[in-house]
Design a protein around this motif. Sequence first.
Motif, mmCIF file in Angstrom:
data_model
loop_
_atom_site.group_PDB
_atom_site.id
_atom_site.type_symbol
_atom_site.label_atom_id
_atom_site.label_comp_id
_atom_site.label_asym_id
_atom_site.label_seq_id
_atom_site.Cartn_x
_atom_site.Cartn_y
_atom_site.Cartn_z
ATOM 1 N N ASN A 1 -30.598 -8.119 22.357
ATOM 2 C CA ASN A 1 -31.497 -8.695 21.358
ATOM 3 C C ASN A 1 -31.273 -10.205 21.278
ATOM 4 O O ASN A 1 -30.622 -10.713 20.376
ATOM 5 N N ASP B 1 -33.105 -14.269 21.930
ATOM 6 C CA ASP B 1 -34.388 -14.964 21.907
ATOM 7 C C ASP B 1 -34.929 -15.249 23.307
ATOM 8 O O ASP B 1 -36.152 -15.336 23.498
ATOM 9 N N VAL C 1 -37.366 -12.477 24.638
ATOM 10 C CA VAL C 1 -38.503 -12.023 23.839
ATOM 11 C C VAL C 1 -39.784 -12.067 24.665
ATOM 12 O O VAL C 1 -40.614 -11.138 24.628
ATOM 13 N N HIS D 1 -42.296 -8.826 25.628
ATOM 14 C CA HIS D 1 -43.726 -8.743 25.314
ATOM 15 C C HIS D 1 -44.548 -8.486 26.565
ATOM 16 O O HIS D 1 -45.546 -7.746 26.522
ATOM 17 N N GLN E 1 -38.927 0.509 19.709
ATOM 18 C CA GLN E 1 -39.514 -0.763 19.291
ATOM 19 C C GLN E 1 -40.086 -0.692 17.882
ATOM 20 O O GLN E 1 -40.283 -1.728 17.236
ATOM 21 N N ASP F 1 -38.002 -2.271 15.086
ATOM 22 C CA ASP F 1 -37.750 -3.696 15.169
ATOM 23 C C ASP F 1 -38.495 -4.414 14.052
ATOM 24 O O ASP F 1 -39.288 -3.815 13.329
ATOM 25 N N ASN F 2 -38.257 -5.729 13.931
ATOM 26 C CA ASN F 2 -38.934 -6.544 12.931
ATOM 27 C C ASN F 2 -39.996 -7.453 13.538
ATOM 28 O O ASN F 2 -40.576 -8.274 12.819
ATOM 29 N N ASP F 3 -40.222 -7.337 14.835
ATOM 30 C CA ASP F 3 -41.209 -8.162 15.523
ATOM 31 C C ASP F 3 -42.580 -7.509 15.381
ATOM 32 O O ASP F 3 -42.836 -6.433 15.916
ATOM 33 N N ARG F 4 -43.489 -8.171 14.634
ATOM 34 C CA ARG F 4 -44.810 -7.587 14.404
ATOM 35 C C ARG F 4 -45.569 -7.401 15.706
ATOM 36 O O ARG F 4 -46.232 -6.372 15.912
#
Length: 918
Positions: A459, A461, A464, A468, A496, A499-502
Amino acid sequence: MAPPRNTREASIPNTTEYTEFIQKLTEYHERRGTHFEPEPRVGAKHVDLLHLFKTVVERGGYDKVSEEKLAWRKLGQDFNLGTNNLPALAFSLKTAYYKNLAAYEISSIHGKEPPPKEILEDTTAKGGGLLTRTLENYRPSARATLGNDHSEASGDDGTPDRQRNASEETPGSGGRVTRGLRHAPPQRILFQPETSSRQTRNVSATSHAPSPQHHPNHHQQHQPRGASTSYNPNMEHQSLAVTNYEPRPQMPLTLRPVITPGNNAVEFAKRQKLMKDAALAASGRTPAAGRGGIMLPGSGFDGPNIYVRCLCALRSGIPAEQDYALHHLVKISMERGDKYRFEGFPGLAEALIEKVLEVSSLFYKVDWQVLYMDDVATPGADIINGLDGTPDILRKIANLPKIDVDDNIQTAEFSDALLQINEAALTIRNMVMLEENAYYVSEMLPLRDFLSIALNLPNLDCVVELKHYALDIAEQLTKYLHFDETDPLYISLLAQLCDNDRGAILTALRAISRISMNLEENNLLKGVPIKVVQNIIDWTLLNDEDLVHACLDFLYQYTAVVDNVDFLISEVQVEPLVNQLVRLLMHNAEKKEKTHYSGYPTRIQMPPQIARLPRELLTQLLALQEPERSSQWLRSLFEEDPDEKITQIALWQAYQACFASHAAQTNVPLLAAADFIKNVSTTFQDKAAAQVQQGLIQKFIIKGIRYRITPIDMKGEEFSKCLWRSPSGESCGEFFMSPETMYQHIVKDHQGANQLEGGKFENTAGDYTCRWDRCHRFDTEHATTLLQFARHIKVHLPPKSSSTKISPNYFGPPPAKKLKPSYLIPPPSHSLEEIQTAMDERKEAAGIPLSAVLVLRNLARNLAKTEAEEIAMKLEGGISWVDKLFKPVERRLFEIMAHNRSLLPYVTDLLGTAGKDP
């Protein structure tokens, strides 16, 4: 050598700037070893090189001007070179720039090294592309090398070589091959009228006497006379074309130095070499290779196309080559993704997958190897089965030794490697947007393993972007795949959702909802963790349409399976979910009232006479000119009615009675009777027409109009009628638009009140009675003061109009809105409130409300089939899950069913499924 220059012409300025420029050019050509002509001659004029250089540079340079069609001809016109044979003059001007200024422009303006003189000054000026011309990519033509470099002098870019005609090698030509040489045109025989019957003694060899059989009187036929005859006794009758003929002025020759072995041996040898190579190329043979037999780039085989080049570079393992390949692959996949298919380039998809698998080496001590073998056994920890996939890929990832990676500071090697991996993943992502490519790679199991690896990276940056890309790829592939609950990619996609990634959540939800979309097998969505289900239920409460819609799509497929519904009601509180789904049925709803009429409108008979013209309207009409005044008068007092008619004489008399007394005051004469009748038909174009009514007494009528009950103003607003009655019972009948004017009319005209200077009325005592129609306010007890009476009379005044009054100087067109017939009284009506939610182009339900009602219907259908329902019914006093969940929202569902037409069939089906009779 060139001949000495003539005296300087007046067109060439003798300035310091010009002298310095010529000096620079002289020194430049001396260093370059080329011939320089300071004042070249084009046609009959010498050219100012400084002016020519500035003009061409302002237009973009030699290459830019050469690319533009007829640009050199326009320059020739600007330099006043003349109009005779302008194409040749334009090419001479282009050659002057090409020989003297082209190389200098490349050096001074563009800052580049000009091409060698062998392919610049020593060749023809045909074409352009000097900035990109090199020895490798430019090969002069055989004709230019052999010295025929002036064949293009007839135009800007040269005249194409004349093809050999079939007639040039006919037997009549004596077997001579002209090889493109132009034949002399046939001599023209000008017609000369014959003035005598004497036949010409000397006839041209090209003339032939007519045969006797065609001309019996051949002795009377005369030969044509003109330039082709050797004798012409009638010189006074020659054609004016001959006498006025002027030969074309001769063009001066441009002399150029000749390269010989004596004055330039090296250059002569190079030209001889180019001549030999060009001759071999023209004959179809390949020139001999250079030193050591090495073929220079561009001189032979052009190499593979860009796609094969990228594939080979990607497989080479050389970082620089891979950078080149990935850069172009990303560009191609983005710009030509609709035509770029994996099927056309075998091995490209495998090479890209092998490249993206290198991401694990950046975070783990592993170097994946893809093996395409028949046996299933893959004992190695770094082995990926390319044929059958790697079902234990998640276990292998968990057991890999990790590399400590700093997410804030990265090495150059790490960044470059991650950039290449991202570009490879982006290329795959762009290409799978095409359905053919998505289906093609869906059968590649190593790609599914990569998606599992990418979705389970640390996890950080820095990964990322890659995650995606992996989710976008999975979204396009899952519709061709079927998963069981132990599949690594299925488990990774569900992970997924925690997770907190919209963005990751949205893409993962769409990918899961598309599983088996294009397959016959259904997506059962088994094995979804309870935490994931709870998160999806909680996300339906958010004010995020995209996220809510994705969650409802997931719940629709999830609740379609009985086992999932059983798990849902056993592990999760479903009551809040049902309440939220019912609220979502009204998502973005709009309430609208719709009027429904019962019966048919009632028709009122036409009044026996025309209504009184209001004073306010008369003032406005008097300010208009004819025929606008009569048209507006007709619109205010009449309206269209196909069943009624008015005699023309009654209409004309009413018009005269209204405006005859004001004609002298306004200086606007009345219309003539015929013009007035025509204006009636013009004003009411739809239905009114002048007719003759037959009978005992013939009548002239206007068919299609009637009197208005109440006049209207210029904007279509109706006036209000004064209903005050006199003691004899006769109604007042005056019309007023504003309540203020009607108030003053009642108080002043009907009560005789005294109006003061400020506009107010004197409050006098008296006996005041209200005589308004059907008003009984002061029948028993009269008002004693004017103020008491005035307070009461205000209840009879019309409401204040919201529209702005038209000024008396209004000359505009009639009102745009379509007025409804005033003689039709609408039937009784009642208003119903309708609720409109999202609909598609067929006016059917769509969007979030549709998804919500479908989830509710799935719950209502499958609740009775679950084991939890059976257990609940076996308990003493047990309540059915259907009643427990839908009984509290039953009233709301009936309300939505009654007011929302688009959701009506779905809510009806839902209530029927839930055991209710709608």
